[in-house]
Every structure is written in C-alpha cells, then in structure tokens.
Design an enzyme around this catalytic site. Sequence first.
Site, mmCIF file in Angstrom:
data_model
loop_
_atom_site.group_PDB
_atom_site.id
_atom_site.type_symbol
_atom_site.label_atom_id
_atom_site.label_comp_id
_atom_site.label_asym_id
_atom_site.label_seq_id
_atom_site.Cartn_x
_atom_site.Cartn_y
_atom_site.Cartn_z
ATOM 1 N N HIS A 45 -28.975 -20.256 -14.779
ATOM 2 C CA HIS A 45 -27.748 -21.055 -14.680
ATOM 3 C C HIS A 45 -27.812 -22.187 -15.698
ATOM 4 O O HIS A 45 -28.250 -23.292 -15.373
ATOM 5 C CB HIS A 45 -27.596 -21.616 -13.266
ATOM 6 C CG HIS A 45 -27.442 -20.564 -12.212
ATOM 7 N ND1 HIS A 45 -28.513 -19.856 -11.717
ATOM 8 C CD2 HIS A 45 -26.343 -20.087 -11.576
ATOM 9 C CE1 HIS A 45 -28.080 -19.002 -10.807
ATOM 10 N NE2 HIS A 45 -26.768 -19.122 -10.698
ATOM 11 N N HIS A 295 -21.631 -20.459 -15.982
ATOM 12 C CA HIS A 295 -22.214 -20.918 -14.723
ATOM 13 C C HIS A 295 -23.540 -20.220 -14.437
ATOM 14 O O HIS A 295 -24.546 -20.892 -14.157
ATOM 15 C CB HIS A 295 -21.243 -20.663 -13.570
ATOM 16 C CG HIS A 295 -21.831 -20.903 -12.218
ATOM 17 N ND1 HIS A 295 -21.811 -22.131 -11.610
ATOM 18 C CD2 HIS A 295 -22.483 -20.078 -11.349
ATOM 19 C CE1 HIS A 295 -22.413 -22.056 -10.434
ATOM 20 N NE2 HIS A 295 -22.829 -20.812 -10.251
ATOM 21 N N GLU A 453 -24.010 -28.413 15.277
ATOM 22 C CA GLU A 453 -25.342 -27.828 15.422
ATOM 23 C C GLU A 453 -26.030 -27.578 14.079
ATOM 24 O O GLU A 453 -27.240 -27.806 13.947
ATOM 25 C CB GLU A 453 -25.261 -26.515 16.220
ATOM 26 C CG GLU A 453 -24.836 -26.677 17.661
ATOM 27 C CD GLU A 453 -23.323 -26.605 17.850
ATOM 28 O OE1 GLU A 453 -22.894 -26.546 19.017
ATOM 29 O OE2 GLU A 453 -22.580 -26.615 16.836
ATOM 30 N N HIS A 515 -21.906 -17.734 26.598
ATOM 31 C CA HIS A 515 -22.994 -18.711 26.635
ATOM 32 C C HIS A 515 -24.334 -18.099 27.037
ATOM 33 O O HIS A 515 -25.350 -18.800 27.026
ATOM 34 C CB HIS A 515 -22.649 -19.842 27.607
ATOM 35 C CG HIS A 515 -21.641 -20.809 27.074
ATOM 36 N ND1 HIS A 515 -20.444 -20.417 26.545
ATOM 37 C CD2 HIS A 515 -21.669 -22.168 26.977
ATOM 38 C CE1 HIS A 515 -19.761 -21.485 26.151
ATOM 39 N NE2 HIS A 515 -20.479 -22.558 26.387
#
Length: 743
Positions: A45, A295, A453, A515
């Site tokens: 890159h 890039h 989270e 859950h």
Amino acid sequence: MAELPVPLDRLRPAREYVYESQDKAMVDTLRVLAADAVEHAGHGHPGTAMSLAPVAWQLFQNVMHLDPRDPHWPGRDRFILSAGHASLTLYLQLFAAGAGLELDDIRALRTEGSKTPGHPEVHHTDHVEMTTGPLGQGLATAVGFAYDQRRLRGLLDPDTAAGASPFDHHVFVIASDGDIQEGVTNEAASLAGHQRLGNLVVVYDANRISIEDDTDVAFTEDVAQRYRALGWQVLDVDFTGGTEGHEVPHYREDPRSLYDALARAKRTTDAPTLIRLRTVIGWPAPTKQNTGGVHGAALGAEELAATKRALGFDPQESFAVDPALLERSRRLRERAAVRRADWEQALQRWRAERPEAARLYDRLREQRLPEGFDAAFPTWNADEKSVATRAASGQVLSALAEVMPELWGGSADLAGSNNTTMAGEPSFLPADRQTAAFRGGPHGRTLHFGIREFAAACIVNGIALGGLTRAYAGTFLTFSDYQRPALRLAALMGTPSVHVWTHDSIGLGEDGPTHQPVEHLAALRAIPGLDVVRPADANETAWAWHTVLGRRGRPAGIVLSRQALPVLPRADLDGGAEACASAAGTARGAYVLQEARDVEGHTSAPRVLLIATGSEVQVAVQARNRLQQEGVPTRVVSAPCLEWFVDQDEAYRHHVLPEGPDAPVRISIEAGIAQGWHEYTVTSTSRGARISLEHYGESAPGTRLMEKYGFTQAHVVDTARRLLDEQARHGAEHPVRTEKDHT
C-alpha cells in the site's frame, strides 16, 4: 549553587516547530522509499504512506515524546497506526529516527521473517504499540490506551498539575476513511468524548479514496460534525490547496498548520481531538494520485520513475538515501535523551515525595502479584446454599478490590446482571459527568461501557497493552459475537485482557433463544490463544479468577451462570465416596473431581468417565452417584478450561483421561454444540458419546429446558449403560461410537 529541577511540561510538543529544506528533502526521500519498497515487494500500500510522510514526520520529529533507543520507555507518548495497511508510514519514521529499522528492513517489506511485515505487529517490531490492520480497531483500542493512562495517573500521581507528572502522556492515532466508517470507532469515540479524554489525538486522513476508489459511493457524511456531536474538539488542516470535491489540480503541503493543530490538541485537556487532514493519496504520482489504483498496489515502473522525477530523484536509483539527511533525522535520539533526562529527574522527585506509590509502581512494572493475593479469595462450603457463578465472581472481584488496585473494569450496561462492580468502588467519570447514581472521578475504577460490546473489548485490549493495569469487561455470553474481532486480535497479540461472560446456557431460561448461547463456547474455543473458562461452582470461579490474573500473554473469558449452582463438596480424593478434589485443580484446566470407587468404597479404575463443564458438572455428579449405586465405578472430570488442560504434560492428561485396553467409556456433557468434544470422548480403545445441544433453545424456565433437552441424571445414566453394553458386545476392535447423543 544547586541547579533547580527542570519543570516537566508534557502538554507541549517535544520541540518548537522545525521544518527546514532538509526536513522537506527527507520527507520526499521517505515518499520515494515507500514507493520503492512496494515496487520491490510487488504488493503493498504505497499511496497513503506517500501522502502521510509529512504528517508522520511532524509527529515523530517534533511533537511526540519518545526515545528511539528504548521502545519501552514508560514516559513515551503512544502512536497507533490504525490504518495498518499503510505500515510503511510507521516503518519509515522508525528508520529515519534510528529506532531499530535500517534500509535493509525497508527493502525486506512483507517478506518472511522481516521486521517489516505487511501490517504492524506488536512484540515483533520495536516501537509498534499494537497490531493493526482490521480497520477501526486501532482507533478503538487507542481509547483504551487513553483510559489506562488516566487510571494509572490516578493510582500513582493524582494531584500533580496536568502535564507536570511523569505519568502524563498522549496517545496519537492516524486513522483512515476506512477506520472512520467502521462502527466500532463510533462506539469508542462516543465513550472517549463522554470521558473527556484530552490525552487522545486522532489525525484523520480524509483522502476520500479507498479500494473501490471514490468514497462517495458509500460515504458522504460530515465526519467533523459527527465528532463534534460526540464531544470531540475538531480541527481542520488542508493539504489540497482548499479544493472542494475530489478533483485536485494542485497540492499544497502545510506542515506549519499541522504542527499548530497538533500543539493545540496536546494542550487541550478536556476533550479528545480529531484533526481532519485533507490529503491527496499517492501524491505526487502523476497519473495515479487521488485514485484507488495507488491505494493497494505498486505504482509500476513507469509511474514510479515519473514520481521520482517529479520530486527531483534519479529514476534509475532505488532505495537511495542521502547520508547527511539520515544523520540529521537521527539527531532525534540526542534530543530525546535530553527530554528523557528531564523526565527521569521528575520521576526521582516523585519517588521521593510518594514512596508508597513508588513501591506500587515498581510492583506493576515487574508484573508481580500483590502481597495477600492468595489469601484474598473467598471460599464457599458445601453446606451453604447454592450460588450462581456470576454472583461468586462478583464476590471475588470485591474481595480483590483492596489488595489489587491495578484491577478494574465494568460492563456493557449489564453490571447488575454480570456482577462486575467491585463493592463501593467509584465510577471512572469526569467530574461533570457524575450523577446521583454514579459517583466517582476521572481516576475512578468502575467502567461503564454502555451498550457497546465491541468497543468494550477493544478498550480492555488497550488497557492491557498499556502494560501496568488489568481490566475486564462484562456482557452476556451470547453477545460475545459482537466482540469476536477484538477477541481474535487480543489472542493474536497475546494481550491479557479479561472478559466476564454471564448467562452461559439455556439455563438462563425465559429470555429465550436470542439470549441463550448454543454455539458460542465452541466458537470461542476455536480462537487460538484465547482461554475459555467455564467454572462449575463458586470455588472453581474463585480459582478461575486466581489463574487468569496469574497468567499473562493471552486473553481469557470467564463464562458464568445466571442460575444458582450447588457448591460441590471439597476434600481429598481419599476422603470417602462423596469427597471431591480441591478446586485448585481448576488451574490445570481439567481434573478428577470425583474418583471411581468399587463396592467397598476403595478407589478403583473407572468403567465410566463423565467430563463436564459449568452447570452440567452437577448433572455428572448426580449420574455418578446413580452409577456407583449400581456397582459401576465412575469418575467425574470437571473441565473448566480445555486450553489450560492442553498445556499440561502428557502424564497428567493421561492420568485424568486414561487410555489403553481397559480405558473407560467416555461421555461429555455440555449445554452447547458438541463441536470440539470428539477428541475427548472417542479414542482408538474406548467408546464415547457427547450429550449436547445442536439447536436453539426456547423461552421457558431453565430447569425445564435442561430436562427437556436431556441434561439430566437419567439421560446420562442411560447413555453410560448403552455404551457399556456395546463395549461388552463388540469389544475394543469394533469401531467406536462417534455420534452425538442429544435430543
């Protein structure tokens, strides 16, 4: 006359602005080296490394406090290249500074065994603070570095004025458009703004180019306004000559404006800073600058030659560096030595003024556990009422609060369920963010991650990488899915971050299948280098924490129950038919909890071996009791951490799980998918089955679900009888039983 001590001011840049013609010449040399290195490797890159060379130069030569000779100097500022694909941006500055890389290392980019891998790797290349490459995680983890610095300041030197403490430092980040697009950066940036982390400075390279070329195809928001809304100071610097849109007719490097913005950011103490820097990717490549083509690919011979001519370099030469320019850039080492001497003076003054804090600092630097660590852990008796392992974990944390000040943490808005708050410990909050419910201060101990989270996992990684404090983050086990990229990166880096995952099975009950984790234990165990610990009772929970905190070099997750579990009786194995081994066996990953016995109560070779984790260990114990009553010697093995068990020597592993012609039949019992248990339940000489859950749960009481899906004494006993019958009829030569035994 004695010299007065030099006042320490870490809010100032390392030196006043310098950018002479030789600086410009060296920056252009680094641009060309970036292009040469990628061309030589054939991949890489180059574009961002070319356009960011003047930015990184300002940071390393003028702004950051660092010691090129010592990558571990505790007084250094931290630099995180969140745009890890542009690794040459960092490598070339380390080369220019004489910080452990030479020209041959640049030439060896992306080759096996080199110090310059495709993305920066911590513990591999000196002065690399963390492994980056997965976009977004560098910036998000940098927030954890900033958390760590502020907490450490509070532990060691809370009252000294800002910038005057030897424990003041800044965290600098270079981030790309791709980093800013990743959701985790918004999660973490929101927390950084809320926490007013003035020690965090992000240079956002807004070149508006990614692999698919123009970012307008998917990204048109006003990033500056977003970060202002998140509570950040936002400064603008433009290297494009003020051009609007994506057409860039000319280039105007403005190093002075960049330096001034960085200096202002360092002096801002009440907010993190985002410097939105408009650059031209790949400048001055004549046809590939400002395109996706520069890039992530080499320029090609023709474009590279044209780029060199544009900068006044000989296109026939590769990896050419003027020795005088290199010598000049490496004077940074002498300047750094002077600054470090000032810092050392300040540290000695601090030591004299705060001897108790100095003793703590030395212990943390030496990674020694505190005195009283072993004695701090609570224990539970078998005659006490049942206790959820999440509740036991909370009691352990509160017991550790006084003896282990470096331990801190919190939850992703689930503290009351995860039991992650140490009793009486203040919140980690700026003074103006406190409420009647949440009191604390900027150096507090209880972390509030909000419902973020992924960011929570990144932040505890950053805290752990800081090196001196230990942090944990809590959530439900099913939501570890949101954290997986950070868990993988922690394992890759060998970072001792800690996760508390509660509500570990269908046993949580009525919250239902969204859950109730089913595949999560297997998925987490599939991450190399991550310790997954699922204790069976309160005492195993204490030993899980004891072991996790005593180990470094890898992350760990402690998996805990919502429902109450019986406290298993603890005594020596020779203490009678109902005695269990000490919970200290937890540290070995798996151990003989209850030994097989003959009809007279003497220790016997087992005919049945039951292996279980967590809440299912009690089912194994119940099944053993029934089988023993029927005259079948049965051993129960509690296996809280398979990763730790694998680390044990072969003799111990064979002692716990015997093999050979007379080996017992084996049954694993775990309320999750059976993936991973085959190697423990089936051998060439023994039969095995796995009692597991191969589908999602439902909304019903946990006890009902355990019964419905076969996690019962009766089902385990029936499975054992069937295996023993098959063994009697077919013998060891018959192919062993391999199917899962589940509802």
